[in-house]
Design a protein around this motif. Structure first.
Motif, PDB file in Angstrom:
ATOM      1  N   VAL A 138      -3.258  11.513  -7.857  1.00 41.18           N
ATOM      2  CA  VAL A 138      -4.509  10.781  -7.703  1.00 41.18           C
ATOM      3  C   VAL A 138      -5.320  11.356  -6.543  1.00 41.18           C
ATOM      4  O   VAL A 138      -4.769  11.676  -5.490  1.00 41.18           O
ATOM      5  CB  VAL A 138      -4.213   9.282  -7.471  1.00 41.18           C
ATOM      6  CG1 VAL A 138      -5.454   8.493  -7.178  1.00 41.18           C
ATOM      7  CG2 VAL A 138      -3.479   8.711  -8.675  1.00 41.18           C
ATOM      8  N   ARG A 194      -7.291   6.967  -4.206  1.00 40.61           N
ATOM      9  CA  ARG A 194      -6.262   6.404  -3.319  1.00 40.61           C
ATOM     10  C   ARG A 194      -6.888   5.385  -2.372  1.00 40.61           C
ATOM     11  O   ARG A 194      -6.328   4.311  -2.156  1.00 40.61           O
ATOM     12  CB  ARG A 194      -5.600   7.497  -2.486  1.00 40.61           C
ATOM     13  CG  ARG A 194      -4.662   8.376  -3.241  1.00 40.61           C
ATOM     14  CD  ARG A 194      -4.230   9.548  -2.334  1.00 40.61           C
ATOM     15  NE  ARG A 194      -3.431  10.476  -3.060  1.00 40.61           N
ATOM     16  CZ  ARG A 194      -2.100  10.505  -3.029  1.00 40.61           C
ATOM     17  NH1 ARG A 194      -1.440   9.639  -2.303  1.00 40.61           N
ATOM     18  NH2 ARG A 194      -1.443  11.396  -3.726  1.00 40.61           N
ATOM     19  N   TYR A 195      -8.037   5.738  -1.826  1.00 38.45           N
ATOM     20  CA  TYR A 195      -8.744   4.817  -0.927  1.00 38.45           C
ATOM     21  C   TYR A 195      -9.090   3.519  -1.662  1.00 38.45           C
ATOM     22  O   TYR A 195      -8.883   2.427  -1.147  1.00 38.45           O
ATOM     23  CB  TYR A 195     -10.003   5.480  -0.374  1.00 38.45           C
ATOM     24  CG  TYR A 195     -10.831   4.545   0.469  1.00 38.45           C
ATOM     25  CD1 TYR A 195     -10.490   4.294   1.797  1.00 38.45           C
ATOM     26  CD2 TYR A 195     -11.931   3.880  -0.067  1.00 38.45           C
ATOM     27  CE1 TYR A 195     -11.240   3.423   2.573  1.00 38.45           C
ATOM     28  CE2 TYR A 195     -12.681   2.996   0.704  1.00 38.45           C
ATOM     29  CZ  TYR A 195     -12.334   2.782   2.022  1.00 38.45           C
ATOM     30  OH  TYR A 195     -13.066   1.905   2.773  1.00 38.45           O
ATOM     31  N   GLU A 219       1.050   4.152  -2.876  1.00 39.20           N
ATOM     32  CA  GLU A 219       0.876   5.584  -2.567  1.00 39.20           C
ATOM     33  C   GLU A 219       1.885   6.441  -3.320  1.00 39.20           C
ATOM     34  O   GLU A 219       1.576   7.562  -3.709  1.00 39.20           O
ATOM     35  CB  GLU A 219       1.015   5.830  -1.061  1.00 39.20           C
ATOM     36  CG  GLU A 219      -0.212   5.475  -0.257  1.00 39.20           C
ATOM     37  CD  GLU A 219      -1.361   6.435  -0.472  1.00 39.20           C
ATOM     38  OE1 GLU A 219      -1.137   7.641  -0.712  1.00 39.20           O
ATOM     39  OE2 GLU A 219      -2.508   5.970  -0.402  1.00 39.20           O
ATOM     40  N   GLU A 268      -8.026  11.578  -3.379  1.00 39.32           N
ATOM     41  CA  GLU A 268      -8.130  10.765  -2.159  1.00 39.32           C
ATOM     42  C   GLU A 268      -9.123   9.613  -2.334  1.00 39.32           C
ATOM     43  O   GLU A 268      -8.896   8.519  -1.821  1.00 39.32           O
ATOM     44  CB  GLU A 268      -8.509  11.624  -0.954  1.00 39.32           C
ATOM     45  CG  GLU A 268      -8.488  10.862   0.358  1.00 39.32           C
ATOM     46  CD  GLU A 268      -7.168  10.119   0.643  1.00 39.32           C
ATOM     47  OE1 GLU A 268      -7.247   8.971   1.140  1.00 39.32           O
ATOM     48  OE2 GLU A 268      -6.087  10.671   0.376  1.00 39.32           O
ATOM     49  N   ALA A 314       0.430   7.072  -6.579  1.00 38.75           N
ATOM     50  CA  ALA A 314      -0.673   8.020  -6.425  1.00 38.75           C
ATOM     51  C   ALA A 314      -0.128   9.437  -6.334  1.00 38.75           C
ATOM     52  O   ALA A 314      -0.673  10.363  -6.943  1.00 38.75           O
ATOM     53  CB  ALA A 314      -1.503   7.662  -5.194  1.00 38.75           C
ATOM     54  N   ASP A 315       0.959   9.603  -5.605  1.00 39.47           N
ATOM     55  CA  ASP A 315       1.594  10.924  -5.507  1.00 39.47           C
ATOM     56  C   ASP A 315       2.111  11.385  -6.859  1.00 39.47           C
ATOM     57  O   ASP A 315       1.902  12.526  -7.261  1.00 39.47           O
ATOM     58  CB  ASP A 315       2.772  10.885  -4.519  1.00 39.47           C
ATOM     59  CG  ASP A 315       2.338  10.744  -3.072  1.00 39.47           C
ATOM     60  OD1 ASP A 315       1.155  11.000  -2.768  1.00 39.47           O
ATOM     61  OD2 ASP A 315       3.194  10.358  -2.243  1.00 39.47           O
ATOM     62  N   GLN A 362       0.823  -1.205   0.000  1.00 39.47           N
ATOM     63  CA  GLN A 362       0.000   0.000   0.000  1.00 39.47           C
ATOM     64  C   GLN A 362       0.863   1.264   0.000  1.00 39.47           C
ATOM     65  O   GLN A 362       0.561   2.220  -0.708  1.00 39.47           O
ATOM     66  CB  GLN A 362      -0.944  -0.010   1.199  1.00 39.47           C
ATOM     67  CG  GLN A 362      -2.026  -1.056   1.079  1.00 39.47           C
ATOM     68  CD  GLN A 362      -2.850  -1.194   2.342  1.00 39.47           C
ATOM     69  OE1 GLN A 362      -2.321  -1.179   3.449  1.00 39.47           O
ATOM     70  NE2 GLN A 362      -4.145  -1.344   2.167  1.00 39.47           N
ATOM     71  N   ILE A 370      -7.638   2.210  -4.280  1.00 34.61           N
ATOM     72  CA  ILE A 370      -6.417   1.456  -4.551  1.00 34.61           C
ATOM     73  C   ILE A 370      -5.969   0.708  -3.299  1.00 34.61           C
ATOM     74  O   ILE A 370      -5.679  -0.496  -3.345  1.00 34.61           O
ATOM     75  CB  ILE A 370      -5.291   2.377  -5.078  1.00 34.61           C
ATOM     76  CG1 ILE A 370      -5.651   2.897  -6.475  1.00 34.61           C
ATOM     77  CG2 ILE A 370      -3.944   1.657  -5.079  1.00 34.61           C
ATOM     78  CD1 ILE A 370      -4.753   4.030  -6.964  1.00 34.61           C
ATOM     79  N   ARG A 371      -5.910   1.401  -2.166  1.00 37.53           N
ATOM     80  CA  ARG A 371      -5.483   0.759  -0.911  1.00 37.53           C
ATOM     81  C   ARG A 371      -6.401  -0.405  -0.555  1.00 37.53           C
ATOM     82  O   ARG A 371      -5.942  -1.500  -0.213  1.00 37.53           O
ATOM     83  CB  ARG A 371      -5.461   1.773   0.234  1.00 37.53           C
ATOM     84  CG  ARG A 371      -4.315   2.751   0.187  1.00 37.53           C
ATOM     85  CD  ARG A 371      -4.204   3.566   1.467  1.00 37.53           C
ATOM     86  NE  ARG A 371      -5.427   4.272   1.818  1.00 37.53           N
ATOM     87  CZ  ARG A 371      -5.732   5.518   1.471  1.00 37.53           C
ATOM     88  NH1 ARG A 371      -4.876   6.220   0.747  1.00 37.53           N
ATOM     89  NH2 ARG A 371      -6.857   6.075   1.850  1.00 37.53           N
ATOM     90  N   ILE A 419      -7.833   7.794 -13.382  1.00 36.43           N
ATOM     91  CA  ILE A 419      -7.187   8.945 -12.740  1.00 36.43           C
ATOM     92  C   ILE A 419      -7.164  10.098 -13.731  1.00 36.43           C
ATOM     93  O   ILE A 419      -7.335   9.907 -14.929  1.00 36.43           O
ATOM     94  CB  ILE A 419      -5.742   8.627 -12.299  1.00 36.43           C
ATOM     95  CG1 ILE A 419      -4.880   8.207 -13.489  1.00 36.43           C
ATOM     96  CG2 ILE A 419      -5.719   7.552 -11.223  1.00 36.43           C
ATOM     97  CD1 ILE A 419      -3.400   8.103 -13.181  1.00 36.43           C
TER      98      ILE A 419
END
Length: 146
Positions: A35, A40-41, A27, A37, A30-31, A23, A43-44, A143
């Motif tokens: 991406v 991101r959620y 991230e 939030e 994502a940074d 995870q 994906i996690r 994205i």
């Protein structure tokens, strides 16, 4: 699924403690791509569910097995492919539960058996490939690339 746009990969051991490492690694992507939030959620959550299923069910919670995650961006989609050599399992073959009830909230969901519905709900796309010696699950997340 063009892998020629491969960005990076991560090799994990088949231990649940490795999920948080995956995870954190995700991230970083994502940074890189800005991406939101919400994505991101997603994906996690999807990485956690997919990896936990491979480790618990595919490898029967036995450590010492290799899991490879690849990540790449194509157009406006961020992809994560999970390769394992666990028991063959095609999530597309698994039928959704039909117990006559629909959960009204997260608190009302019964434990167990919710991983695939969560993947289907939160990933923008899911694709399964049988590999010569295992499985590949590819999840795509829409994205906005800036």
């Amino acid at each position: 699924m063009p892998i020629e746009q491969l960005q990076d990969f991560l090799v994990l051991d088949s231990r649940l403690t490795e999920v948080s490492r995956a995870q954190s690694w995700a991230e970083a992507f994502a940074d890189r791509f800005g991406v939101t939030e919400n994505i991101r959620y997603a994906i996690r959550l999807c990485l956690e569910e997919a990896l936990a299923n491979v480790i618990r069910h595919g490898y029967r919670s036995e450590s010492g097995h290799r899991i490879v995650i690849r990540c790449w961006c194509s157009s406006d989609t961020l992809f994560f492919a999970i390769d394992d050599k666990a028991l063959l399992f095609n999530p597309a073959d698994a039928l959704p539960r039909d117990d006559g009830s629909e959960p009204v909230s997260l608190e009302s969901i019964a434990p167990g058996g919710n991983g695939l519905p969560l993947l289907r709900h939160f990933a923008g796309s899911l694709a399964y490939e049988r590999l010569p010696e295992g499985n590949r699950l590819t999840m795509g997340f829409s994205i906005s690339v800036s």
